[in-house]
Design a protein around this motif. Sequence first.
Motif, PDB file in Angstrom:
ATOM      1  N   ARG A 142       0.865  -1.186   0.000  1.00 34.69           N
ATOM      2  CA  ARG A 142       0.000   0.000   0.000  1.00 34.69           C
ATOM      3  C   ARG A 142       0.899   1.233   0.000  1.00 34.69           C
ATOM      4  NH1 ARG A 142      -2.577   3.188   4.131  1.00 34.69           N
ATOM      5  NH2 ARG A 142      -4.600   3.974   3.411  1.00 34.69           N
ATOM      6  N   GLY A 143       0.619   2.152  -0.918  1.00 34.18           N
ATOM      7  CA  GLY A 143       1.458   3.321  -0.975  1.00 34.18           C
ATOM      8  C   GLY A 143       1.051   4.248  -2.104  1.00 34.18           C
ATOM      9  N   VAL A 144       1.895   5.254  -2.297  1.00 35.62           N
ATOM     10  CA  VAL A 144       1.677   6.252  -3.351  1.00 35.62           C
ATOM     11  C   VAL A 144       2.704   5.985  -4.461  1.00 35.62           C
ATOM     12  CG1 VAL A 144       1.681   8.690  -3.933  1.00 35.62           C
ATOM     13  CG2 VAL A 144       0.764   7.929  -1.710  1.00 35.62           C
ATOM     14  N   TYR A 145       2.191   5.849  -5.652  1.00 35.78           N
ATOM     15  CA  TYR A 145       3.030   5.498  -6.803  1.00 35.78           C
ATOM     16  C   TYR A 145       2.947   6.608  -7.857  1.00 35.78           C
ATOM     17  CZ  TYR A 145       2.988   0.713  -4.916  1.00 35.78           C
ATOM     18  OH  TYR A 145       3.125  -0.394  -4.122  1.00 35.78           O
ATOM     19  N   TYR A 146       3.988   6.622  -8.682  1.00 43.21           N
ATOM     20  CA  TYR A 146       4.009   7.551  -9.822  1.00 43.21           C
ATOM     21  C   TYR A 146       4.198   6.736 -11.117  1.00 43.21           C
ATOM     22  CZ  TYR A 146       5.327  11.236 -13.038  1.00 43.21           C
ATOM     23  OH  TYR A 146       5.384  12.080 -14.127  1.00 43.21           O
ATOM     24  N   PHE A 147       3.331   6.993 -12.081  1.00 46.97           N
ATOM     25  CA  PHE A 147       3.392   6.295 -13.376  1.00 46.97           C
ATOM     26  C   PHE A 147       3.543   7.330 -14.503  1.00 46.97           C
ATOM     27  CE2 PHE A 147       0.994   3.564 -10.531  1.00 46.97           C
ATOM     28  CZ  PHE A 147       1.629   2.341 -10.702  1.00 46.97           C
ATOM     29  N   GLU A 166      -3.729   0.318  -3.187  1.00 46.02           N
ATOM     30  CA  GLU A 166      -3.745  -0.710  -2.155  1.00 46.02           C
ATOM     31  C   GLU A 166      -3.028  -1.931  -2.704  1.00 46.02           C
ATOM     32  OE1 GLU A 166      -4.849  -0.183   0.852  1.00 46.02           O
ATOM     33  OE2 GLU A 166      -5.627   1.816   0.360  1.00 46.02           O
ATOM     34  N   VAL A 167      -2.684  -2.830  -1.798  1.00 33.04           N
ATOM     35  CA  VAL A 167      -2.006  -4.048  -2.226  1.00 33.04           C
ATOM     36  C   VAL A 167      -2.907  -4.795  -3.216  1.00 33.04           C
ATOM     37  CG1 VAL A 167      -1.049  -6.257  -1.478  1.00 33.04           C
ATOM     38  CG2 VAL A 167      -0.736  -4.212  -0.070  1.00 33.04           C
ATOM     39  N   GLY A 168      -2.365  -5.140  -4.360  1.00 30.49           N
ATOM     40  CA  GLY A 168      -3.109  -5.895  -5.372  1.00 30.49           C
ATOM     41  C   GLY A 168      -3.767  -5.053  -6.436  1.00 30.49           C
ATOM     42  N   ASP A 169      -3.775  -3.721  -6.246  1.00 28.97           N
ATOM     43  CA  ASP A 169      -4.336  -2.866  -7.304  1.00 28.97           C
ATOM     44  C   ASP A 169      -3.488  -3.001  -8.580  1.00 28.97           C
ATOM     45  OD1 ASP A 169      -6.358  -2.006  -5.679  1.00 28.97           O
ATOM     46  OD2 ASP A 169      -5.454  -0.049  -5.196  1.00 28.97           O
ATOM     47  N   GLU A 170      -4.199  -2.934  -9.742  1.00 25.96           N
ATOM     48  CA  GLU A 170      -3.515  -3.134 -11.032  1.00 25.96           C
ATOM     49  C   GLU A 170      -3.624  -1.890 -11.908  1.00 25.96           C
ATOM     50  OE1 GLU A 170      -4.004  -7.951 -11.692  1.00 25.96           O
ATOM     51  OE2 GLU A 170      -5.507  -6.588 -12.535  1.00 25.96           O
ATOM     52  N   ILE A 171      -2.543  -1.614 -12.602  1.00 28.42           N
ATOM     53  CA  ILE A 171      -2.482  -0.493 -13.551  1.00 28.42           C
ATOM     54  C   ILE A 171      -2.053  -1.075 -14.911  1.00 28.42           C
ATOM     55  CG2 ILE A 171      -1.443   1.725 -14.128  1.00 28.42           C
ATOM     56  CD1 ILE A 171      -3.186   1.810 -11.644  1.00 28.42           C
ATOM     57  N   SER A 230       8.341   4.158 -27.523  1.00 35.59           N
ATOM     58  CA  SER A 230       7.185   4.068 -26.619  1.00 35.59           C
ATOM     59  C   SER A 230       7.615   3.302 -25.364  1.00 35.59           C
ATOM     60  CB  SER A 230       6.019   3.360 -27.323  1.00 35.59           C
ATOM     61  OG  SER A 230       5.593   4.104 -28.444  1.00 35.59           O
ATOM     62  N   THR A 231       7.468   3.938 -24.197  1.00 32.28           N
ATOM     63  CA  THR A 231       7.891   3.318 -22.920  1.00 32.28           C
ATOM     64  C   THR A 231       6.820   3.546 -21.838  1.00 32.28           C
ATOM     65  OG1 THR A 231       9.060   5.324 -22.261  1.00 32.28           O
ATOM     66  CG2 THR A 231      10.346   3.604 -23.437  1.00 32.28           C
ATOM     67  N   PHE A 232       6.853   2.653 -20.864  1.00 31.28           N
ATOM     68  CA  PHE A 232       5.951   2.724 -19.700  1.00 31.28           C
ATOM     69  C   PHE A 232       6.802   2.555 -18.462  1.00 31.28           C
ATOM     70  CE2 PHE A 232       2.395   0.389 -17.236  1.00 31.28           C
ATOM     71  CZ  PHE A 232       2.002   1.560 -16.614  1.00 31.28           C
ATOM     72  N   SER A 233       6.704   3.518 -17.504  1.00 30.13           N
ATOM     73  CA  SER A 233       7.549   3.492 -16.285  1.00 30.13           C
ATOM     74  C   SER A 233       6.675   3.768 -15.045  1.00 30.13           C
ATOM     75  CB  SER A 233       8.649   4.549 -16.372  1.00 30.13           C
ATOM     76  OG  SER A 233       9.466   4.328 -17.488  1.00 30.13           O
ATOM     77  N   GLY A 234       7.179   3.319 -13.921  1.00 35.61           N
ATOM     78  CA  GLY A 234       6.502   3.581 -12.650  1.00 35.61           C
ATOM     79  C   GLY A 234       7.401   3.242 -11.454  1.00 35.61           C
ATOM     80  N   PHE A 235       7.115   3.856 -10.332  1.00 36.49           N
ATOM     81  CA  PHE A 235       7.881   3.536  -9.111  1.00 36.49           C
ATOM     82  C   PHE A 235       7.085   3.988  -7.866  1.00 36.49           C
ATOM     83  CE2 PHE A 235       9.382   7.569 -10.838  1.00 36.49           C
ATOM     84  CZ  PHE A 235       9.262   8.434  -9.764  1.00 36.49           C
ATOM     85  N   LEU A 236       7.436   3.385  -6.734  1.00 32.27           N
ATOM     86  CA  LEU A 236       6.791   3.688  -5.444  1.00 32.27           C
ATOM     87  C   LEU A 236       7.425   4.932  -4.847  1.00 32.27           C
ATOM     88  CD1 LEU A 236       4.887   2.916  -3.057  1.00 32.27           C
ATOM     89  CD2 LEU A 236       6.808   1.549  -2.137  1.00 32.27           C
ATOM     90  N   LEU A 237       6.572   5.959  -4.591  1.00 36.03           N
ATOM     91  CA  LEU A 237       7.103   7.164  -3.952  1.00 36.03           C
ATOM     92  C   LEU A 237       7.364   6.899  -2.457  1.00 36.03           C
ATOM     93  CD1 LEU A 237       4.860   9.897  -5.626  1.00 36.03           C
ATOM     94  CD2 LEU A 237       7.272   9.420  -6.087  1.00 36.03           C
ATOM     95  N   PHE A 238       6.347   6.348  -1.766  1.00 40.37           N
ATOM     96  CA  PHE A 238       6.497   6.011  -0.340  1.00 40.37           C
ATOM     97  C   PHE A 238       5.358   5.069   0.055  1.00 40.37           C
ATOM     98  CE2 PHE A 238       4.416  10.096  -0.790  1.00 40.37           C
ATOM     99  CZ  PHE A 238       3.212   9.918  -0.120  1.00 40.37           C
ATOM    100  N   PRO A 239       5.605   4.154   0.965  1.00 37.35           N
ATOM    101  CA  PRO A 239       4.532   3.264   1.423  1.00 37.35           C
ATOM    102  C   PRO A 239       3.656   3.970   2.447  1.00 37.35           C
ATOM    103  CG  PRO A 239       6.581   2.698   2.485  1.00 37.35           C
ATOM    104  CD  PRO A 239       6.908   3.804   1.521  1.00 37.35           C
ATOM    105  N   LEU A 240       2.440   3.440   2.634  1.00 42.17           N
ATOM    106  CA  LEU A 240       1.491   3.978   3.611  1.00 42.17           C
ATOM    107  C   LEU A 240       1.196   2.922   4.675  1.00 42.17           C
ATOM    108  CD1 LEU A 240      -1.014   5.826   1.259  1.00 42.17           C
ATOM    109  CD2 LEU A 240       0.806   6.815   2.644  1.00 42.17           C
TER     110      LEU A 240
END
Length: 335
Positions: free
Chosen positions: A249-254, A302-307, A325-335
Amino acid sequence: MRAAISLLVLLFSMCGAQTRSTQTEVQTESQSTGAAAAAAEVSTQLDVSAELKELRDMVVELRVLLTVTQNELQNTKAEMKTEVENLKKENAALETGLAATETDVEELKMDSAAHEQELAALKTRLAASETGIDDLKVENAAQEAELTALKTRLAATETENEVENLKKENAAQEAELTAVKTRLAATETEVDNLERITEKSKVAFSAGLTDSGYLVAGNTELNLVFSKIITNAGQAYSSTSGFFTAPVRGVYYFRFTVLDAPYSRHMGIKMYKNGQYLMGLYDYDTDGQNSYLSSGLTLQLEVGDEINLRIPAGYRLYDSVHNHSTFSGFLLFPL
């Protein structure tokens, strides 16, 4: 005075006795001696005369003594009379005092009777008091026995209370220890979770779309699978399904960037979360130049959410070995 009178009588008796004795002796001697008496008669008479003279002197002295004695007797009678009068007065005074004394005695008797009654009453009260004291002693003994029993019970109760308090304290300490153990276990679990989360929070990925050129969606949307893995820390992105699954669970950036070659049909791209549409970008090529679409979102997952990303129906994208064409993402911080 009486002694003087007795002395005079004694002297008179002695004188008479001596005279009679002398005469008797003279007569006896005269008769017994006979002729010799005549010879000694003259000498005897001389001796008798001398004795008579002595007797006369003695009588004179006795008369003088008797006179003195009579005077003394008169004086003594006067003194005795005076003394008798004084004695009578004293007797009268004594009788008066005796009468007063008798009166006092009667009063004392009455007082004594009253005192005896009062004493009897006091004795009765004393007996009652002694009885009351005995009762108080018995009651006091009973109270002391009861007090001793109470002290014993109090000591036992204090011991029981102390034991109960110790039990309570022990129970409280055990409860606190249990709570500490629970908290420790929870902390350990949390630490483990944090460690796992920390491990899982190491999430970052980048992937290229394809080397095959154009990807065209028909009458339905086409799910994009960015199959060329550039980075996949935490293995949250699947290069076979094209879905990113949140491990914690956390905040992500895509972020994504896509390309379409010149003189192509319309270019478009959509982003979904758990199958729900989030955003879409479109471009219409009119100048014969390469067209790019680029954007990004910050999402709380939340844990298990899909993008995932899709090409809208009727649209297309282009990619090659150059990873346009690229797709990137990473976790900013957990909650």
